[in-house]
Design an enzyme around this catalytic site. Structure first.
Site, mmCIF file in Angstrom:
data_model
loop_
_atom_site.group_PDB
_atom_site.id
_atom_site.type_symbol
_atom_site.label_atom_id
_atom_site.label_comp_id
_atom_site.label_asym_id
_atom_site.label_seq_id
_atom_site.Cartn_x
_atom_site.Cartn_y
_atom_site.Cartn_z
ATOM 1 N N SER A 1 2.176 2.456 33.584
ATOM 2 C CA SER A 1 3.157 2.271 32.506
ATOM 3 C C SER A 1 3.419 0.792 32.296
ATOM 4 O O SER A 1 3.516 0.031 33.268
ATOM 5 C CB SER A 1 4.477 2.962 32.857
ATOM 6 O OG SER A 1 4.253 4.334 33.034
ATOM 7 N N GLN B 1 3.470 -0.806 38.141
ATOM 8 C CA GLN B 1 3.124 -0.247 39.435
ATOM 9 C C GLN B 1 1.655 0.129 39.480
ATOM 10 O O GLN B 1 1.185 0.898 38.642
ATOM 11 C CB GLN B 1 3.988 0.999 39.681
ATOM 12 C CG GLN B 1 3.578 1.800 40.904
ATOM 13 C CD GLN B 1 4.228 3.167 40.922
ATOM 14 O OE1 GLN B 1 5.424 3.293 41.063
ATOM 15 N NE2 GLN B 1 3.430 4.207 40.771
ATOM 16 N N GLY B 2 0.902 -0.426 40.433
ATOM 17 C CA GLY B 2 -0.525 -0.118 40.544
ATOM 18 C C GLY B 2 -0.808 0.796 41.724
ATOM 19 O O GLY B 2 -1.242 0.329 42.784
ATOM 20 N N TYR B 3 -0.521 2.065 41.570
ATOM 21 C CA TYR B 3 -0.755 3.023 42.658
ATOM 22 C C TYR B 3 -1.903 3.986 42.331
ATOM 23 O O TYR B 3 -2.956 3.961 42.960
ATOM 24 C CB TYR B 3 0.514 3.854 42.940
ATOM 25 C CG TYR B 3 1.610 3.117 43.683
ATOM 26 C CD1 TYR B 3 1.540 1.750 43.956
ATOM 27 C CD2 TYR B 3 2.739 3.803 44.117
ATOM 28 C CE1 TYR B 3 2.563 1.108 44.633
ATOM 29 C CE2 TYR B 3 3.767 3.162 44.799
ATOM 30 C CZ TYR B 3 3.669 1.809 45.054
ATOM 31 O OH TYR B 3 4.676 1.181 45.723
ATOM 32 N N SER B 4 -1.691 4.860 41.342
ATOM 33 C CA SER B 4 -2.655 5.932 41.060
ATOM 34 C C SER B 4 -4.004 5.378 40.629
ATOM 35 O O SER B 4 -4.088 4.321 39.999
ATOM 36 C CB SER B 4 -2.120 6.830 39.944
ATOM 37 O OG SER B 4 -0.993 7.524 40.391
ATOM 38 N N GLU C 1 12.230 5.415 44.948
ATOM 39 C CA GLU C 1 12.028 6.135 43.702
ATOM 40 C C GLU C 1 12.600 7.547 43.805
ATOM 41 O O GLU C 1 13.319 7.993 42.945
ATOM 42 C CB GLU C 1 10.532 6.205 43.383
ATOM 43 C CG GLU C 1 10.240 6.869 42.056
ATOM 44 C CD GLU C 1 8.753 6.975 41.781
ATOM 45 O OE1 GLU C 1 8.378 6.894 40.624
ATOM 46 O OE2 GLU C 1 7.969 7.148 42.745
#
Lengths: 395, 377
Positions: free
Chosen positions: A164, A129-132, A247
């Protein structure tokens, strides 16, 4: 109110249990003894998920046409409970299964669904996941990783963090800024990035536990086909909220928490504290009972939500408190274990005289990470008060 | 697997909420605060008309024959409305005692009258030691030819002044669990006198009951002589569930009042509900209450259907709700600021009720230790 399972569900549970007994990775093939980035661990983890999928135990509630079984939520809950009780390894493709998959099913094109979903199920492709970003944590919508549309490609520049599994992921679902002039929520797009794209660098980040479970990901003119856009251009915030919703509302199986609680009680019975087993100390008994009460509350709270979902009702504010209450409870269980172990508490895995192989101190740290990750406790409280209680936004 | 409410149960809750909004608004609670007995026979009669006083009573004896879960849902609503009066003691505890231990004559005499609201019962068990275990039951009942002679004192007896019958735990022999007997004693019996104990929570009046050579006939014995503890243990579980349900409703109402207030109160030119300090308090309250609701439902269901887990479940619910209700009302008062501290504002009704509920029938520490014992820590 009826807390018994139907005959069919009981039979199914027995089947799952028997299957797990036969198929769970043997001790010499154990996954948990390997470091997260060890290629052997990745391979074993993928094999395990594939095997589970072949047995019909993965993403059972997905539509049949995309590899699921249209099963009711009870079936998947039973599988998840049995997996936890058998102390089976976690699914390496979890973020693909719980976040990307549901988002694609909801917002993706037919082509995207056919291309990506089958390999999500089998773990042939792992997603991260590429969010933060370093400058965008709780204020996620302020993200600045830029994706400029040049012809039929996005040119991506910037940095993601706390990613992660990025070190062995094949793909990333990623939020990027496509319109820097629009208000912050309206200039974001949701794109799928092949991690082998030139211009991507992954650098492991070591956590306080000593493990490198997550990473920094750098983009330097990485080129992504326009066809990898999910949903409309600049509408990525809405698409992402669909995944955030998944989520947060994942039926927090409390089985793991119950196992931790059982282990804590075992520890309190066996470990001597100031000359007698901790479980005989009146103060420790009070603390153990308090934790057990909270664990039991979350167990029945999850049954209630499960019932709501099966009847097509929204669990509402009840589900909004799951993340906050659940993660803090897990951390508190570990904290009491440390208190019971006293001087033995800080001993690490493998140390002479270590108790429970150092699991408690490790989990004490790891669970604090979960209090922060996926929306900090403070952000959860904003969500509960604003969406659940109708209190106005601050500032 | 169905951990939810039936349509009938949801309807019961809705109609109870509507009824109490009409018949027991906070102005009514306030008026009863200064009444000598803190009790409205009129409201009790109306609740009886709704079938509430006979909710648990079997249909054969004039009741609705419903379950503890149904009762818990009703009590949640009564806790919301902080209803004053002896309802829990009469319509839950004394009623259950009769159902579980009463002879057919006793059932016939009392259950229809309790169900119709014509008679009111209460439970006299605490003494000056404040113990709720078997060893704490020391009020002597000396055996006579025709029954018993009772001498001594019971304390903190709820609504003794308006009760027709006192279910009284006495010691007929031995010590500990053996030798405890339950007597149904008419309040008008000569030698029985009551004294009001002035109390902060005027919705839960308590009395000292003095027995001086009170003559009780054999027919007053509930169940078998010397084996009263078995019934009483069941009543203590019922009381724990009932108070937990009352606390749940009160906590939920306190949260709603506090949140509503912060939305209209402005300081620094904005509604104070927009300050994170208060939003996070409110979120903490909701996070306490939501999972606790499941504990109340489970405890009530276990009381009905899972006898092996009923005691543990009752203690889980009572321990948690005692803590949550007190904490929630404390926060709710603070969110109101100065006005929440005044007599004129309603908030103190719930604040005081929370403390009463916390200590009655075993406090947090008592139930946690009981959980530890039942779990075999």
């Amino acid at each position: 109110m009826d807390l018994t399972y139907s005959k069919e569900d009981e039979t199914f549970r027995k089947e799952v249990r028997a299957w797990l007994k036969k198929n769970l990775p043997k001790k010499d093939k154990a996954i948990s003894d390997l470091m997260p980035h060890d290629p052997e661990r990745v391979k074993r983890s993928k094999d395990w998920q594939h095997k589970l999928f072949d047995a019909g135990y993965v993403a059972m509630n997905w539509p049949k046409e995309y590899g699921g079984q249209d099963a009711d939520v009870m079936r998947q809950t039973i599988v998840n409970e049995e997996l936890t009780l058998a102390r089976a390894p976690g699914l390496v493709g979890a973020s693909g299964l719980t976040m990307l998959g549901p988002t694609l099913i909801q917002c993706g094109t037919e082509e995207q669904k056919r291309r990506y979903l089958p390999k999500v199920l089998t773990a042939d492709e792992i997603w991260c996941q590429g969010y933060s970003e370093p400058g965008s944590g709780s204020d996620l919508a302020s993200l600045t990783t830029r994706a400029e549309l040049v012809g039929d490609e996005f040119v991506v520049n910037g940095q993601k963090v706390w990613t992660s599994n990025a070190q062995f992921s094949d793909w990333m679902f990623c939020l990027v800024r496509t319109d820097p002039d629009a208000p912050k929520h309206r200039g974001i797009s949701y794109i799928l990035i092949d991690m082998r794209t030139p211009g991507i660098t992954v650098r492991p980040l070591v956590q306080m536990t000593g493990d490198a479970g997550f990473n920094e990901v750098f983009f330097d003119n990485a080129r992504v086909p326009r066809a990898n856009l999910v949903g409309e251009l600049h509408q990525g915030w809405m698409v992402a909220n669909a995944t955030l919703f998944h989520e947060r509302n994942m039926l927090g199986s409390t089985t793991r928490t119950q196992l931790m609680m059982q282990n804590l009680i075992r520890l309190a019975r066996s470990h001597q504290r100031y000359g007698k087993p901790a479980a005989e100390d009146p103060l420790m008994r009070q603390k153990l009972s308090d934790l057990l009460t909270r664990v039991e509350a979350m167990k029945y709270h999850s049954y209630r939500q499960l019932t709501d979902v099966m009847h097509g009702r929204s669990p509402g504010i009840g589900a909004m408190v799951n993340k906050l209450v659940g993660t803090e409870l897990n951390h508190d269980i570990c904290a009491l274990a440390l208190e019971i172990m006293n001087s033995y508490a800080p001993l690490k895995k493998g140390a002479v005289r270590v108790i429970d192989n150092g699991t408690w101190a490790y989990e004490f740290m790891f669970t604090l990470g979960l209090v922060i990750g996926g929306g900090t406790s403070q952000i959860q409280k904003n969500i509960i008060s604003e969406r659940g209680l109708g209190m106005p936004k601050s500032g | 697997m169905d951990f939810g409410l039936s349509e009938e149960q949801e309807m019961l809750q809705r109609s109870a909420r509507d009824f109490l909004a009409r018949e027991c608004p906070s102005t009514f609670v306030r008026a009863l605060y200064t009444e000598p007995d803190g009790f409205s026979r009129e409201l009790h009669r109306k609740m009886a008309e709704q079938g509430w006083t006979g909710l648990l009573v079997p249909e054969a004896h004039g009741g609705l024959g419903l379950s503890m879960l149904d009762m818990a849902l009703l009590l949640e609503e009564m806790g919301r409305a902080v209803v004053p009066g002896p309802f829990i003691f009469s319509s839950v505890l004394v009623t259950l005692a009769l159902m579980h231990g009463g002879s057919s004559a006793q059932k016939k005499t009392w259950l229809p009258r309790l169900a119709s609201g014509e008679a009111i019962g209460t439970f006299a068990f605490l003494e000056d030691t404040d113990r709720i275990d078997a060893a704490g039951m020391t009020l002597k009942a000396k055996k006579t030819r025709d029954g018993y002679l009772v001498s001594g004192t019971k304390l903190f007896v709820p609504f003794a002044a308006v009760a027709d019958v006192l279910l009284t735990a006495v010691r007929t022999s031995g010590r500990g669990e053996e030798g405890i007997s339950l007597l149904l004693i008419d309040r008008a019996t000569p030698g029985l006198s009551i004294k009001s104990l002035d109390i902060f929570d005027q919705t839960r009046r308590v009395y000292e009951v003095e027995f001086s050579n009170v003559v009780v006939t054999k027919s007053a014995l509930l169940g078998t002589e010397g084996e009263g503890w078995k019934i009483m243990a069941r009543l203590l579980d019922a009381a724990a569930v009932a108070l937990a349900a009352d606390s749940l409703g009160g906590a939920q109402k306190s949260l709603e009042m506090a949140v509503d207030y912060t939305k209209v109160r402005t300081q620094f030119n904005r509604p104070i509900a927009s300050f994170q300090a208060l939003k996070h308090l409110a979120a903490d309250m909701a996070s306490d209450i939501e999972p606790a609701r499941a504990l109340v439902w489970y405890a009530a269901h276990a009381f009905d259907a899972l006898p092996r887990d009923a005691s543990r479940a009752a203690s889980l619910a009572k321990a948690r709700l005692s803590e949550v209700y007190s904490r929630t009302t404390n926060r709710a008062v603070q969110m109101h600021g100065g006005i929440g501290f005044t007599w004129e504002h309603d908030m103190h009704f719930w604040f005081k009720r929370a403390k009463w509920n916390e200590f009655a029938f075993g406090d947090v520490a008592f139930h946690r230790e009981r959980i530890a014992q039942l779990e075999g820590f």
